[in-house]
Write an enzyme that holds these catalytic residues in place. Structure first.
Site, mmCIF file in Angstrom:
data_model
loop_
_atom_site.group_PDB
_atom_site.id
_atom_site.type_symbol
_atom_site.label_atom_id
_atom_site.label_comp_id
_atom_site.label_asym_id
_atom_site.label_seq_id
_atom_site.Cartn_x
_atom_site.Cartn_y
_atom_site.Cartn_z
ATOM 1 N N HIS A 93 -2.083 -5.525 -3.088
ATOM 2 C CA HIS A 93 -2.324 -6.430 -1.978
ATOM 3 C C HIS A 93 -1.490 -6.071 -0.733
ATOM 4 C CE1 HIS A 93 -4.003 -10.095 -0.631
ATOM 5 N NE2 HIS A 93 -2.860 -10.722 -0.452
ATOM 6 N N GLU A 142 -10.728 -18.919 -13.430
ATOM 7 C CA GLU A 142 -9.445 -18.206 -13.451
ATOM 8 C C GLU A 142 -8.274 -19.065 -13.923
ATOM 9 O OE1 GLU A 142 -9.327 -15.164 -10.387
ATOM 10 O OE2 GLU A 142 -7.160 -15.374 -10.304
ATOM 11 N N GLU A 170 -11.716 0.495 -9.429
ATOM 12 C CA GLU A 170 -12.096 -0.754 -10.125
ATOM 13 C C GLU A 170 -12.711 -0.428 -11.490
ATOM 14 O OE1 GLU A 170 -11.407 -3.825 -9.217
ATOM 15 O OE2 GLU A 170 -11.118 -3.758 -7.045
ATOM 16 N N ARG A 218 -24.965 -28.246 1.625
ATOM 17 C CA ARG A 218 -24.225 -28.492 0.374
ATOM 18 C C ARG A 218 -24.600 -27.539 -0.762
ATOM 19 N NH1 ARG A 218 -25.031 -33.997 1.977
ATOM 20 N NH2 ARG A 218 -23.109 -34.711 2.947
ATOM 21 N N HIS A 252 -4.031 -5.485 -8.472
ATOM 22 C CA HIS A 252 -4.318 -6.160 -7.205
ATOM 23 C C HIS A 252 -3.091 -6.810 -6.578
ATOM 24 C CE1 HIS A 252 -8.338 -5.328 -8.533
ATOM 25 N NE2 HIS A 252 -8.859 -5.850 -7.447
ATOM 26 N N ASN A 310 -7.110 -9.139 -12.148
ATOM 27 C CA ASN A 310 -6.246 -8.862 -10.984
ATOM 28 C C ASN A 310 -5.308 -7.686 -11.229
ATOM 29 O OD1 ASN A 310 -7.344 -11.057 -9.661
ATOM 30 N ND2 ASN A 310 -5.866 -12.474 -10.571
ATOM 31 N N LYS A 366 -16.969 -7.581 -17.110
ATOM 32 C CA LYS A 366 -16.709 -8.657 -16.133
ATOM 33 C C LYS A 366 -17.433 -9.938 -16.564
ATOM 34 C CE LYS A 366 -15.694 -10.420 -11.869
ATOM 35 N NZ LYS A 366 -15.380 -10.220 -10.477
ATOM 36 N N ARG A 399 -9.284 -14.728 -16.988
ATOM 37 C CA ARG A 399 -9.845 -14.046 -15.808
ATOM 38 C C ARG A 399 -8.760 -13.367 -14.955
ATOM 39 N NH1 ARG A 399 -14.807 -16.045 -11.817
ATOM 40 N NH2 ARG A 399 -14.673 -14.250 -10.448
ATOM 41 N N LYS A 428 -17.204 -15.577 -7.099
ATOM 42 C CA LYS A 428 -16.205 -15.839 -6.039
ATOM 43 C C LYS A 428 -16.826 -15.508 -4.693
ATOM 44 C CE LYS A 428 -11.775 -15.078 -8.350
ATOM 45 N NZ LYS A 428 -10.547 -14.278 -8.338
ATOM 46 N N HIS A 439 -9.609 -1.050 -0.156
ATOM 47 C CA HIS A 439 -9.264 -1.913 -1.286
ATOM 48 C C HIS A 439 -9.077 -1.069 -2.557
ATOM 49 C CE1 HIS A 439 -9.300 -5.581 -3.677
ATOM 50 N NE2 HIS A 439 -10.175 -5.006 -4.480
HETATM 51 N N1 LIG Z 1 -15.929 -11.825 -4.813
HETATM 52 C C1 LIG Z 1 -15.183 -11.054 -5.563
HETATM 53 O O1 LIG Z 1 -14.979 -11.304 -6.747
HETATM 54 C C2 LIG Z 1 -14.579 -9.803 -4.961
HETATM 55 C C3 LIG Z 1 -13.947 -8.863 -5.791
HETATM 56 C C4 LIG Z 1 -13.449 -7.688 -5.215
HETATM 57 C C5 LIG Z 1 -13.579 -7.477 -3.843
HETATM 58 N N2 LIG Z 1 -14.194 -8.420 -3.079
HETATM 59 C C6 LIG Z 1 -14.377 -8.199 -1.630
HETATM 60 O O2 LIG Z 1 -15.257 -7.084 -1.473
HETATM 61 C C7 LIG Z 1 -15.033 -6.518 -0.188
HETATM 62 C C8 LIG Z 1 -15.054 -5.012 -0.305
HETATM 63 O O3 LIG Z 1 -16.321 -4.616 -0.788
HETATM 64 P P1 LIG Z 1 -16.892 -3.137 -0.588
HETATM 65 O O4 LIG Z 1 -15.867 -2.158 -0.999
HETATM 66 O O5 LIG Z 1 -18.228 -3.087 -1.218
HETATM 67 O O6 LIG Z 1 -16.966 -3.016 1.002
HETATM 68 P P2 LIG Z 1 -18.186 -3.136 2.025
HETATM 69 O O7 LIG Z 1 -19.085 -4.242 1.711
HETATM 70 O O8 LIG Z 1 -17.579 -3.091 3.379
HETATM 71 O O9 LIG Z 1 -18.989 -1.777 1.778
HETATM 72 C C9 LIG Z 1 -18.358 -0.552 2.022
HETATM 73 C C10 LIG Z 1 -19.153 0.319 3.017
HETATM 74 O O10 LIG Z 1 -20.227 0.939 2.323
HETATM 75 C C11 LIG Z 1 -21.450 0.676 2.989
HETATM 76 N N3 LIG Z 1 -22.470 0.621 1.941
HETATM 77 C C12 LIG Z 1 -22.533 -0.276 0.914
HETATM 78 N N4 LIG Z 1 -23.513 0.073 0.072
HETATM 79 C C13 LIG Z 1 -24.108 1.191 0.571
HETATM 80 C C14 LIG Z 1 -25.170 2.030 0.135
HETATM 81 N N5 LIG Z 1 -25.789 1.834 -1.022
HETATM 82 N N6 LIG Z 1 -25.496 3.081 0.911
HETATM 83 C C15 LIG Z 1 -24.828 3.335 2.071
HETATM 84 N N7 LIG Z 1 -23.806 2.599 2.528
HETATM 85 C C16 LIG Z 1 -23.442 1.537 1.772
HETATM 86 C C17 LIG Z 1 -21.229 -0.597 3.763
HETATM 87 O O11 LIG Z 1 -22.070 -0.685 4.874
HETATM 88 C C18 LIG Z 1 -19.762 -0.449 4.176
HETATM 89 O O12 LIG Z 1 -19.672 0.331 5.332
HETATM 90 C C19 LIG Z 1 -13.716 -7.087 0.329
HETATM 91 O O13 LIG Z 1 -13.993 -8.013 1.348
HETATM 92 C C20 LIG Z 1 -13.136 -7.803 -0.888
HETATM 93 O O14 LIG Z 1 -12.373 -8.936 -0.532
HETATM 94 C C21 LIG Z 1 -14.690 -9.561 -3.606
#
Ligand SMILES: NC(=O)c1ccc[n+]([C@@H]2O[C@H](COP(=O)([O-])OP(=O)(O)OC[C@H]3O[C@@H](n4cnc5c(N)ncnc54)[C@H](O)[C@@H]3O)[C@@H](O)[C@H]2O)c1
Length: 352
Positions: A245, A230, A178, A114, A241, A238, A220, A234, A136, A255
Site C-alpha cells: 500500500h 471480510e 495477484e 438504492r 497489500h 490482502n 477467490k 477474506r 467490493k 498496483h
Molecule cells: N474491488 C476489488 O476487490 C478490487 C481488488 C483489487 C483491485 N481493485 C481496484 O482495481 C483497480 C486496478 O485495476 P486494473 O489493474 O484492472 O486497472 P485498470 O482498470 O486501470 O486497467 C488497466 C489498463 O488496462 C487497460 N485495459 C483493461 N483491459 C484491457 C484489454 N482487454 N485490452 C486492452 N486494454 C485493456 C485499461 O484501459 C487500463 O488502461 C484499482 O482501482 C484497484 O483499487 C479492486
C-alpha cells in the site's frame, strides 16, 4: 464455458462473449442496459461485446482510462447521465473493463435508486482474477483509495479469457503478482505450476490463460463464499497489500508491482520470525523472477511507507494487520509484530 458458483458468487468463464446474452436473459428481463467502460477497453472490446447483445436498449458511458476516473466527479456525471436516459430499477449496468471500471460501475449500481443490478465483465488480468469477484466497489477521494464504497454482489461475473490477448504487456506482467498471491495463500502446487509454465503463460497461450484464471477465480469465490464481508478468512486476500500500500502511493507504481514488493516484505519478515524456511522464500523469488516482478522499491522514505501502512483502513485497534506466510501455501493474519521490526524489513527492501 464453465460456471463457478456458491451462495455469494456466480462466475462464468469462457473464451468469447458468445454466451453472454443467454446468461443475461436467464437472470432477468431488463428494460435497458448501460455499459460503463473506459476508452481503451471500448476501443478493443466494445464492438465485439455489443454485437452479442440482442434487441435491447443499450446506452454507453465511456470514462478516461486510469485511476483518476474512480472519483466523485465522474461518479456524479454518471448518475446524472443515468437520470437523463431514465435508467430504471429494471435496468442493468454492465461494467466492461479493468478494476477501475469495475469498482466505479459497481459503486454507481449499488447507489443509483438504492441499487440496481450490475454485471461484471472484467477485461484485465487483475480484474479477472480478483476485483470483479466478491462485490467490493469503491471510489477514491484524493489520495484516499476506495475510501467510499460498498459490498454489492454482481448478478454474475462473465470472464472472457480471450480478451487478455489485447492487454498491454506491462498490465499483464504486473497482474501476475495477484495470480502468484493465490498460490501463496491457498494452493502451493499452483506455485510450482506458475514456475514451470511461465513461458507459455507469458506468451498468453489460451489453454494456460484459461487454467490460471479459472484457478484464481475459484479460490477467490471459495474465500468470499466463506466470508463475504471480510470478518475473518477474506483477510488473507490482502497478502502483500498492506506492505504494498505505502509503496504504491509513494512510488507511483502499478498496483501489481506494489503487491509483489509487498509480498517480498511479508516473506522476509516471515523468514526472520522463523515462520518459513529459506527454500520456500527462494521459490517465491524464483516465481517473481520468471514474471519480471519487482522486489524492491525506490524513491520513497521508509518511515513514510510505514506511516501509510499504519493508516490502512484494514487495521483494527491501532494494530497493523499483516498477512504472513506460515507454511507452504498457507498464510496467517498477525498483528503482534512491533513497528521497529516492520520498519527494518521495509528498509531491507529499499533499492540501495
Ligand atoms: N474491488 C476489488 O476487490 C478490487 C481488488 C483489487 C483491485 N481493485 C481496484 O482495481 C483497480 C486496478 O485495476 P486494473 O489493474 O484492472 O486497472 P485498470 O482498470 O486501470 O486497467 C488497466 C489498463 O488496462 C487497460 N485495459 C483493461 N483491459 C484491457 C484489454 N482487454 N485490452 C486492452 N486494454 C485493456 C485499461 O484501459 C487500463 O488502461 C484499482 O482501482 C484497484 O483499487 C479492486
Amino acid at each position: 464455458m464453465e460456471k463457478i458458483s456458491n451462495d455469494i458468487c456466480n462466475i462464468i468463464i469462457d473464451n468469447s462473449y458468445k454466451h453472454f446474452d443467454e446468461e443475461l436473459n436467464e437472470q432477468n428481463i431488463y428494460d435497458s442496459i448501460l455499459i460503463i467502460s473506459d476508452g481503451n477497453v471500448y476501443k478493443s472490446q466494445g464492438h465485439d461485446f455489443v454485437k452479442n447483445l440482442k434487441s435491447k436498449i443499450i446506452y454507453e458511458y465511456i470514462v478516461s482510462p486510469g485511476e483518476d476516473s474512480k472519483s466523485l466527479e465522474v461518479y456524479e456525471d454518471i448518475i446524472k447521465y443515468c437520470v437523463r436516459i431514465n435508467l430504471s430499477r429494471k435496468s442493468v449496468i454492465i461494467a466492461l473493463g479493468g478494476g477501475v471500471v469495475g469498482d466505479l460501475a459497481g459503486y454507481v449500481a449499488s447507489t443509483y435508486m438504492r441499487g440496481i443490478d450490475v454485471i461484471q465483465v472484467p477485461t484485465s488480468l487483475l480484474a479477472q482474477v480478483d476485483s470483479s469477484i466478491g462485490g467490493k466497489t469503491g471510489i477514491n477521494i484524493g489520495n484516499f483509495k476506495n475510501i467510499i464504497g460498498t459490498f454489492y454482489q454482481p448478478k454474475f461475473t462473465y470472464i472472457n479469457v480471450d480478451v487478455l490477448k489485447t492487454l498491454p504487456e506491462d498490465e499483464f506482467r504486473s497482474g501476475m503478482s495477484e495470480v502468484i498471491k493465490y498460490s501463496i495463500i491457498y494452493d502451493y502446487n499452483f506455485l510450482d505450476y506458475l514456475i514451470n509454465n511461465s513461458k507459455d503463460i507469458l506468451n498468453r497461450g489460451s489453454e494456460k490463460l484459461y487454467y490460471i484464471v479459472k484457478k484464481c477465480a475459484s479460490i477467490k469465490a471459495e474465500v468470499v463464499g466463506k466470508d463475504e464481508k471480510e470478518g475473518g478468512l477474506r483477510k488473507i486476500l490482502n497478502f502483500g497489500h498492506t506492505f504494498g500500500h505505502g509503496v504504491e502511493k509513494l512510488c507511483k507504481i502499478s498496483h501489481g508491482d506494489a503487491v509483489s514488493i509487498g509480498m517480498n516484505m511479508a516473506f522476509k519478515l516471515s523468514l526472520k520470525e522463523n515462520l518459513i524456511d529459506e527454500k520456500y522464500y527462494n521459490n517465491f523469488l524464483k516465481v517473481c523472477k520468471a514474471y519480471d516482478l519487482p522486489l524492491e522499491f525506490e524513491n520513497a522514505d521508509e518511515n513514510e511507507v510505514l506511516e501509510i501502512m499504519k493508516s490502512d483502513k484494514k487495521n483494527s485497534f491501532s494494530k497493523i494487520n499483516l498477512v504472513l506466510p506460515v507454511d507452504l501455501g498457507k498464510v496467517k493474519v498477525i498483528n503482534t509484530i512491533c513497528e521497529d521490526r516492520i520498519l527494518e524489513i521495509i528498509k531491507e527492501c529499499k533499492y540501495a
